[in-house]
Structure formats: C-alpha cells, structure tokens
Design a protein around this motif. Structure first.
Motif, PDB file in Angstrom:
ATOM      1  N   THR A 135      23.538 -96.242 -72.894  1.00  0.00           N
ATOM      2  CA  THR A 135      24.180 -94.984 -72.523  1.00  0.00           C
ATOM      3  C   THR A 135      23.380 -94.327 -71.407  1.00  0.00           C
ATOM      4  N   LYS A 136      24.071 -93.763 -70.417  1.00  0.00           N
ATOM      5  CA  LYS A 136      23.425 -93.068 -69.307  1.00  0.00           C
ATOM      6  C   LYS A 136      23.944 -91.626 -69.275  1.00  0.00           C
ATOM      7  N   VAL A 137      23.039 -90.669 -69.308  1.00  0.00           N
ATOM      8  CA  VAL A 137      23.401 -89.255 -69.346  1.00  0.00           C
ATOM      9  C   VAL A 137      22.671 -88.529 -68.226  1.00  0.00           C
ATOM     10  N   GLY A 138      23.374 -87.665 -67.497  1.00  0.00           N
ATOM     11  CA  GLY A 138      22.787 -86.916 -66.391  1.00  0.00           C
ATOM     12  C   GLY A 138      22.020 -85.694 -66.852  1.00  0.00           C
ATOM     13  N   ASP A 139      22.220 -84.556 -66.182  1.00  0.00           N
ATOM     14  CA  ASP A 139      21.450 -83.341 -66.423  1.00  0.00           C
ATOM     15  C   ASP A 139      22.333 -82.216 -66.960  1.00  0.00           C
TER      16      ASP A 139
ATOM     17  N   GLY B 243      27.175 -98.395 -73.384  1.00  0.00           N
ATOM     18  CA  GLY B 243      27.451 -98.470 -71.957  1.00  0.00           C
ATOM     19  C   GLY B 243      28.144 -97.272 -71.349  1.00  0.00           C
ATOM     20  N   ILE B 244      28.323 -96.191 -72.093  1.00  0.00           N
ATOM     21  CA  ILE B 244      28.999 -95.012 -71.569  1.00  0.00           C
ATOM     22  C   ILE B 244      28.095 -94.274 -70.573  1.00  0.00           C
ATOM     23  N   THR B 245      28.700 -93.702 -69.542  1.00  0.00           N
ATOM     24  CA  THR B 245      27.986 -92.868 -68.580  1.00  0.00           C
ATOM     25  C   THR B 245      28.542 -91.447 -68.649  1.00  0.00           C
ATOM     26  N   VAL B 246      27.632 -90.469 -68.719  1.00  0.00           N
ATOM     27  CA  VAL B 246      28.007 -89.048 -68.744  1.00  0.00           C
ATOM     28  C   VAL B 246      27.302 -88.379 -67.575  1.00  0.00           C
ATOM     29  N   GLY B 247      28.035 -87.603 -66.779  1.00  0.00           N
ATOM     30  CA  GLY B 247      27.468 -86.969 -65.594  1.00  0.00           C
ATOM     31  C   GLY B 247      26.647 -85.736 -65.905  1.00  0.00           C
ATOM     32  N   ASN B 248      26.911 -84.647 -65.190  1.00  0.00           N
ATOM     33  CA  ASN B 248      26.113 -83.426 -65.281  1.00  0.00           C
ATOM     34  C   ASN B 248      26.963 -82.235 -65.738  1.00  0.00           C
ATOM     35  N   ARG B 249      26.304 -81.315 -66.452  1.00  0.00           N
ATOM     36  CA  ARG B 249      26.884 -80.015 -66.820  1.00  0.00           C
ATOM     37  C   ARG B 249      28.140 -80.145 -67.674  1.00  0.00           C
ATOM     38  N   ASN B 250      28.165 -81.141 -68.534  1.00  0.00           N
ATOM     39  CA  ASN B 250      29.303 -81.329 -69.432  1.00  0.00           C
ATOM     40  C   ASN B 250      29.025 -80.722 -70.795  1.00  0.00           C
ATOM     41  N   LYS B 251      30.095 -80.385 -71.505  1.00  0.00           N
ATOM     42  CA  LYS B 251      29.996 -79.916 -72.887  1.00  0.00           C
ATOM     43  C   LYS B 251      30.808 -80.868 -73.754  1.00  0.00           C
ATOM     44  N   ILE B 252      30.108 -81.578 -74.634  1.00  0.00           N
ATOM     45  CA  ILE B 252      30.751 -82.529 -75.543  1.00  0.00           C
ATOM     46  C   ILE B 252      30.834 -81.864 -76.911  1.00  0.00           C
ATOM     47  N   ALA B 253      32.030 -81.617 -77.385  1.00  0.00           N
ATOM     48  CA  ALA B 253      32.212 -80.858 -78.614  1.00  0.00           C
ATOM     49  C   ALA B 253      31.704 -81.629 -79.832  1.00  0.00           C
TER      50      ALA B 253
ATOM     51  N   ASP C  80      17.598 -98.930 -74.232  1.00  0.00           N
ATOM     52  CA  ASP C  80      17.959 -98.938 -72.811  1.00  0.00           C
ATOM     53  C   ASP C  80      18.824 -97.761 -72.377  1.00  0.00           C
ATOM     54  N   SER C  81      18.865 -96.719 -73.181  1.00  0.00           N
ATOM     55  CA  SER C  81      19.583 -95.516 -72.770  1.00  0.00           C
ATOM     56  C   SER C  81      18.697 -94.680 -71.850  1.00  0.00           C
ATOM     57  N   ALA C  82      19.316 -93.883 -70.999  1.00  0.00           N
ATOM     58  CA  ALA C  82      18.589 -92.999 -70.089  1.00  0.00           C
ATOM     59  C   ALA C  82      19.228 -91.619 -70.137  1.00  0.00           C
ATOM     60  N   VAL C  83      18.428 -90.616 -70.441  1.00  0.00           N
ATOM     61  CA  VAL C  83      18.895 -89.244 -70.561  1.00  0.00           C
ATOM     62  C   VAL C  83      18.166 -88.408 -69.525  1.00  0.00           C
ATOM     63  N   GLY C  84      18.891 -87.625 -68.734  1.00  0.00           N
ATOM     64  CA  GLY C  84      18.300 -86.857 -67.647  1.00  0.00           C
ATOM     65  C   GLY C  84      17.584 -85.603 -68.103  1.00  0.00           C
ATOM     66  N   GLN C  85      17.566 -84.596 -67.243  1.00  0.00           N
ATOM     67  CA  GLN C  85      16.794 -83.383 -67.477  1.00  0.00           C
ATOM     68  C   GLN C  85      17.652 -82.247 -68.037  1.00  0.00           C
ATOM     69  N   HIS C  86      16.977 -81.369 -68.792  1.00  0.00           N
ATOM     70  CA  HIS C  86      17.570 -80.108 -69.263  1.00  0.00           C
ATOM     71  C   HIS C  86      18.823 -80.318 -70.104  1.00  0.00           C
ATOM     72  N   ASN C  87      18.846 -81.372 -70.889  1.00  0.00           N
ATOM     73  CA  ASN C  87      19.963 -81.586 -71.808  1.00  0.00           C
ATOM     74  C   ASN C  87      19.651 -81.001 -73.178  1.00  0.00           C
ATOM     75  N   PHE C  88      20.684 -80.519 -73.850  1.00  0.00           N
ATOM     76  CA  PHE C  88      20.558 -80.035 -75.221  1.00  0.00           C
ATOM     77  C   PHE C  88      21.350 -80.997 -76.109  1.00  0.00           C
ATOM     78  N   ILE C  89      20.631 -81.765 -76.915  1.00  0.00           N
ATOM     79  CA  ILE C  89      21.246 -82.771 -77.782  1.00  0.00           C
ATOM     80  C   ILE C  89      21.156 -82.267 -79.222  1.00  0.00           C
ATOM     81  N   SER C  90      22.282 -81.943 -79.809  1.00  0.00           N
ATOM     82  CA  SER C  90      22.333 -81.321 -81.131  1.00  0.00           C
ATOM     83  C   SER C  90      22.011 -82.312 -82.252  1.00  0.00           C
ATOM     84  N   PRO C  91      21.811 -81.800 -83.481  1.00  0.00           N
ATOM     85  CA  PRO C  91      21.484 -82.687 -84.597  1.00  0.00           C
ATOM     86  C   PRO C  91      22.532 -83.782 -84.825  1.00  0.00           C
ATOM     87  N   ASN C  92      22.045 -84.949 -85.237  1.00  0.00           N
ATOM     88  CA  ASN C  92      22.870 -86.087 -85.661  1.00  0.00           C
ATOM     89  C   ASN C  92      23.644 -86.750 -84.527  1.00  0.00           C
ATOM     90  N   VAL C  93      23.304 -86.451 -83.294  1.00  0.00           N
ATOM     91  CA  VAL C  93      23.955 -87.127 -82.170  1.00  0.00           C
ATOM     92  C   VAL C  93      23.414 -88.539 -82.056  1.00  0.00           C
TER      93      VAL C  93
END
Length: 217
Positions: free
Chosen positions: A161-165, A178-188, A142-155
C-alpha cells in the motif's frame, strides 16, 4: 530526554501514558520524561490527570532548545501548521514508540512519529514524518506512508500500500494489496479500499451485501 507535548487534550493524555508505560516495568527505562504541556485552551488540561505541569499557550510558546517536542493534537487542521512553525523556530521533535508495538528491524520510521500500543509494522515499511499510528494499526510489508497522516485505531494496510500526505483514515478502515492513496483524503470509518484514491477525496459509501441462506436439511 525531556519532551513538551503540544496539546493537552485526549490525544495528549494518551501520549503521556505511552511515555510513562515503560516505567511500569522496572527492567525498562523510559526514553523520555514529560516536562509539560502547552495548549491554547487551558480547560483541556484540567480534564485529565496529566503527569506534568501546564506551560501555557501554543501561540505564545517560546521554543526550548534543550527539550524535544511531541505533537499531541489529533486534528489534522492544526497539526502541520503548528509543526512547521515550531520547526522554523528551531524546535526538535521526538519519535514516540510504545513498548508493546512491533516495528520490523527493516522498517524506516520518520521524525515526530507517534506509534501507539499493539501497532504492527512489517518488513520494508516506511512511515513518514509526523504521522500518527493509533492503537492496533497494521502496516503490511513494503507499504509506504507519507507525512502528517492520522491513522485511526484498527486500520489495516495490506502489503505494498502507498499513502501520500495529510490523510485521515477512520477507525477500522483498510486497503487491499497494492492500493495507492494520494494526499489530503478522508477515508471514513469501516471503508475497505479496493481501488486507488487520488487527492482531496472523501471516501464513504454504504456496503450492499448479498446474503445467501442455506436451508437446513
């Protein structure tokens, strides 16, 4: 279907091998054949043993309507602008799914998505257009991931989880359910999101751990 890979560097080389992998098993027929690579830096092409010829620069490329395209540049600063330009000029983009990835039958996968080896996509997951899921990424139910995301290995995204663009998730990062992530973020790399993130944020912090030692009797 013949495809042209945009980019000729390391990420493009990985995609080249994903496409070829199905052909290693004689019971499978590759869905695509790589027709060539385009890159504004010809030196990138020379670094790798790629399966098809160098076709020139991205900047001067004329769209070939009889072929599809795959985005093979990892840098988020370039991915969306190039894709939007190519789409405006009539390009069609392919979705590439490595044969050893697991995609739930109920998942919805967008156009131009690249799914690497050993990715796990659970029930009712949605993956938006032109998102890259690198090796061993896990998307919980039930997670939703938006457009143009770069998801690195082992994530790993936990369920709902809801993720924007246009987000970058560094290697080994994760979310709790249940976490929500907006747009144009950098998660280290290595970050575990236990709170939602809005837009245009860099998430990096050092963990403070309490170690409890038990004396042996």
């Amino acid at each position: 279907m013949e495809v042209i890979i945009i980019g000729a560097g390391g990420h493009a080389a990985e995609i080249d091998e994903y496409i070829a992998f199905a052909g290693f098993d004689r019971s499978k027929t590759p869905a695509f054949k790589v027709a060539g690579f385009i890159d504004d830096n010809p030196a990138s092409y020379a670094r790798y043993k790629l399966s098809a010829p160098f076709l020139g620069s991205i900047r001067e490329h004329v769209i070939q309507k009889d072929k599809q395209y795959v985005m093979g540049i990892a840098n988020l600063a370039y991915r969306r602008p190039i894709v939007e330009r190519f789409l405006a000029e009539g390009a069609r983009f392919a979705t590439v799914i490595h044969p050893v990835a697991y995609v739930s039958p109920s998942a919805k996968i967008g156009t131009g998505v690249v799914i690497a080896p050993y990715v796990n996509i659970g029930p009712n997951v949605e993956v938006g257009d032109f998102t890259l899921l690198n090796a061993r990424v896990s998307l919980g139910h039930d997670s939703a991931v938006g457009q143009h995301n770069f998801i690195s290995p082992n994530v790993s995204f936990s369920g709902f989880t809801k993720v924007g663009d246009d987000n970058l998730f560094g290697i080994n990062s994760a979310t709790i359910p249940g976490i929500t992530v907006g747009n144009r973020n950098k998660i280290a790399a290595g970050m575990v999101l236990d709170k939602s993130v809005e837009d245009d944020t860099v998430v990096f912090y050092r963990f403070k751990e309490k170690v409890i030692a038990t004396q042996k009797i």
